[in-house]
Design a protein around this motif. Structure first.
Motif, PDB file in Angstrom:
ATOM      1  N   GLY A 106       0.602  -1.376   0.265  1.00 21.13           N
ATOM      2  CA  GLY A 106       0.140   0.038   0.103  1.00 21.13           C
ATOM      3  C   GLY A 106       0.916   1.423   0.112  1.00 21.13           C
ATOM      4  N   SER A 107       1.826   1.276   1.089  1.00 22.34           N
ATOM      5  CA  SER A 107       2.878   2.403   0.960  1.00 22.34           C
ATOM      6  C   SER A 107       3.653   2.776  -0.430  1.00 22.34           C
ATOM      7  CB  SER A 107       3.564   2.240   2.105  1.00 22.34           C
ATOM      8  OG  SER A 107       4.127   1.333   2.277  1.00 22.34           O
ATOM      9  N   MET A 207     -17.235   2.297   0.217  1.00 24.97           N
ATOM     10  CA  MET A 207     -17.536   2.012  -1.223  1.00 24.97           C
ATOM     11  C   MET A 207     -16.273   1.022  -1.755  1.00 24.97           C
ATOM     12  SD  MET A 207     -18.630   5.692  -2.245  1.00 24.97           S
ATOM     13  CE  MET A 207     -18.433   5.389  -4.094  1.00 24.97           C
ATOM     14  N   THR A 208     -15.211   1.370  -1.491  1.00 25.16           N
ATOM     15  CA  THR A 208     -14.138   0.783  -1.995  1.00 25.16           C
ATOM     16  C   THR A 208     -13.936  -0.843  -1.514  1.00 25.16           C
ATOM     17  OG1 THR A 208     -12.681   2.356  -2.545  1.00 25.16           O
ATOM     18  CG2 THR A 208     -11.439   0.433  -2.316  1.00 25.16           C
ATOM     19  N   VAL A 209     -14.106  -1.052  -0.010  1.00 27.96           N
ATOM     20  CA  VAL A 209     -14.060  -2.003   0.803  1.00 27.96           C
ATOM     21  C   VAL A 209     -15.180  -3.242   0.050  1.00 27.96           C
ATOM     22  CG1 VAL A 209     -14.375  -3.245   2.887  1.00 27.96           C
ATOM     23  CG2 VAL A 209     -13.030  -1.212   2.784  1.00 27.96           C
ATOM     24  N   ALA A 324      -4.477   9.585   1.186  1.00 31.11           N
ATOM     25  CA  ALA A 324      -5.685   8.973   0.104  1.00 31.11           C
ATOM     26  C   ALA A 324      -5.295   7.973  -0.741  1.00 31.11           C
ATOM     27  CB  ALA A 324      -6.289  10.096  -0.551  1.00 31.11           C
ATOM     28  N   SER A 325      -4.295   7.926  -1.296  1.00 29.10           N
ATOM     29  CA  SER A 325      -3.919   6.874  -2.170  1.00 29.10           C
ATOM     30  C   SER A 325      -3.409   5.484  -1.389  1.00 29.10           C
ATOM     31  CB  SER A 325      -2.527   7.395  -2.902  1.00 29.10           C
ATOM     32  OG  SER A 325      -2.748   8.454  -3.685  1.00 29.10           O
ATOM     33  N   THR A 326      -2.716   5.902  -0.235  1.00 27.58           N
ATOM     34  CA  THR A 326      -2.406   4.753   0.570  1.00 27.58           C
ATOM     35  C   THR A 326      -3.470   3.848   1.154  1.00 27.58           C
ATOM     36  OG1 THR A 326      -0.125   5.686   0.995  1.00 27.58           O
ATOM     37  CG2 THR A 326      -0.913   3.912   2.440  1.00 27.58           C
ATOM     38  N   LEU A 327      -4.362   4.808   1.672  1.00 31.40           N
ATOM     39  CA  LEU A 327      -5.544   4.255   2.293  1.00 31.40           C
ATOM     40  C   LEU A 327      -6.416   3.581   1.359  1.00 31.40           C
ATOM     41  CD1 LEU A 327      -6.436   7.121   5.004  1.00 31.40           C
ATOM     42  CD2 LEU A 327      -5.631   4.622   5.455  1.00 31.40           C
ATOM     43  N   ASN A 328      -6.722   4.068   0.369  1.00 32.21           N
ATOM     44  CA  ASN A 328      -7.620   3.566  -0.766  1.00 32.21           C
ATOM     45  C   ASN A 328      -7.143   2.153  -1.021  1.00 32.21           C
ATOM     46  OD1 ASN A 328     -10.148   3.764  -1.892  1.00 32.21           O
ATOM     47  ND2 ASN A 328      -9.305   3.958  -3.922  1.00 32.21           N
ATOM     48  N   GLN A 329      -5.550   2.020  -1.208  1.00 28.08           N
ATOM     49  CA  GLN A 329      -4.961   0.634  -1.444  1.00 28.08           C
ATOM     50  C   GLN A 329      -5.407  -0.415  -0.434  1.00 28.08           C
ATOM     51  OE1 GLN A 329      -3.112  -0.753  -4.146  1.00 28.08           O
ATOM     52  NE2 GLN A 329      -4.191   0.954  -5.003  1.00 28.08           N
ATOM     53  N   SER A 330      -5.481   0.263   1.014  1.00 29.56           N
ATOM     54  CA  SER A 330      -5.757  -0.489   2.022  1.00 29.56           C
ATOM     55  C   SER A 330      -7.129  -0.986   1.988  1.00 29.56           C
ATOM     56  CB  SER A 330      -5.322   0.396   3.214  1.00 29.56           C
ATOM     57  OG  SER A 330      -4.090   0.447   3.625  1.00 29.56           O
ATOM     58  N   ALA A 331      -8.121   0.127   1.539  1.00 24.59           N
ATOM     59  CA  ALA A 331      -9.550  -0.416   1.320  1.00 24.59           C
ATOM     60  C   ALA A 331      -9.828  -1.503   0.343  1.00 24.59           C
ATOM     61  CB  ALA A 331     -10.276   0.961   1.306  1.00 24.59           C
TER      62      ALA A 331
END
Length: 395
Positions: A106-107, A207-209, A324-331
């Motif tokens: 993610g990072s 929504m992503t999850v 935001a980019s990292t968290l959305n990868q996490s999602a």
């Protein structure tokens, strides 16, 4: 500009291959490690949870370091994790190794997106980020089928050795081609974290999850579905997985165009069609032709929402691009983990494979519900903004 972006795309290819290839090798890994198919499927969940928790933590821990240094450290961690996968003597060690490899995922994409945008310059950032992420879609077309074929021929450990070599190549290319970029301003973590208080940002992550989670409730177990339900031969699996990659690529391109057209209507349509498809797939997966076409459609329809979900998150958290980019990868990966866990739980309790597809339909429908809620709040916010303006004009 092109060589640094290609370096990031090669890295994305390596990461995408190790993330998805386990699905193609699930029966072989289960047999070799002496565990059940549902237990082997939890290796997907373990990796995804490593991305979920590792991404934000490493993004914050490395926020003050030069971006090139961050990318090299993360790729080194990725290589170490996959090397341990190749050498793992038992299931528990392999699970631990998968989590280690996942910590960088993610990072890396969060930092890579920032670097790609900076290198490309004004007006070309989105194109550069999209080019970097093509490494992931190429991994589904080439990396996963070839990794599956290699694992079927030489054993699943050979696939992880190949991923280690890919990681080393990516690290060398980053070291040679990505500029230092020491002039880049370090992100302000306090400002980025405050963005998480916004309801629309939390809705976008939800929504992503759920919007993507249903895909992995089925795709994690696609090989036993194809062999036990559709009765396809093992030699056909790598070719069918290539169809998934082709569908994912077409879906990503289609989804990008639809998101540029009208973002929220495009997401609502994509998730509604995907949920309906899973219901149909539950009834049709026993038929070989329908199962093969279904694998293509899982890629096409599943990934059609991906660009829109990514855009929605970054759009709503525009003040915090790195987080935001990292968290959305996490999602995305929390959805992957949840989907794989749901599938494993159903199988462990005696449910058949069609039940996985029905569960996927329900998970996707939950994502659709969150999308409708987000669209409603957006419309209401616009009406509230318009009403005072009208009142002032009349006053």
């Amino acid at each position: 500009m092109r060589l640094p972006i290609i370096a990031l795309a090669v890295s994305a290819f390596a990461i995408g291959t190790t993330e998805f290839v386990v699905m193609g090798l699930l029966p072989q890994m289960a047999d070799d490690l002496g565990v059940s198919i549902p237990a082997a499927g939890m290796l997907v969940t373990g990796y995804a949870l490593g991305v979920v928790f590792g991404g934000p933590l490493l993004a914050m821990a490395t926020a003050r370091l030069p971006r090139k240094t961050v990318l090299m450290v993360l790729m080194g961690l990725f290589i170490a994790g996959n090397l341990l996968c190749a050498l793992a003597p038992d299931y528990d060690t392999l699970m631990f190794a998968r989590v280690i490899a996942a910590l960088a995922h993610g990072s890396f994409f969060g930092a890579g997106a920032v670097v790609a945008g900076h290198v490309a310059g004004p007006g070309r950032a989105a194109q550069a980020i999209a080019l970097m992420f093509t490494g992931l879609t190429v991994a589904t077309i080439m990396g996963v089928p070839l990794g599956t074929l290699l694992g079927q021929t030489l054993g699943w450990r050979a696939t992880f050795w190949a991923v280690v070599l890919l990681g080393v190549a990516a690290l060398l290319i980053i070291a040679r081609q990505v500029p230092d970029l020491r002039e880049m301003q370090a992100p302000r973590l306090g400002q980025e974290l405050r963005v998480l208080r916004q309801p629309q940002v939390l809705l976008a992550l939800g929504m992503t999850v759920f919007g993507f989670g249903g895909v992995f409730a089925v795709f994690t177990y696609i090989v036993p579905i194809l062999t036990e339900q559709a009765h396809l031969g093992e030699q056909a699996i790598s070719w069918v997985l290539a169809l998934f990659g082709l569908g994912a690529t077409c879906g990503t391109l289609l989804g990008g165009r639809l998101a540029d057209w009208r973002l929220m209507p495009a997401l609502i349509i994509a998730l509604a069609v995907l949920s309906l498809f899973f219901v149909v797939f539950a009834a049709m997966m026993q038929h070989p032709a329908a199962a093969v076409i279904g694998v293509f459609l899982i890629g096409l329809l599943g990934f059609a929402s991906s660009p829109g979900l990514q855009t929605r998150c970054v759009q709503q958290a525009s003040a915090a691009p790195l987080l935001a980019s990292t968290l959305n990868q996490s999602a995305f990966n929390l959805g992957n983990a949840g989907g794989a866990w749901i599938g494993a739980s159903l199988l462990s309790h005696g449910a058949g494979y069609p039940a996985l597809s029905l569960a996927a339909a329900a998970v996707t429908a939950a994502g659709l519900g969150l999308t409708l809620a987000s669209a409603y709040l957006q419309r209401r916010s616009r009406r509230l903004q318009v009403s005072p303006a009208i009142a002032c004009s009349h006053g």
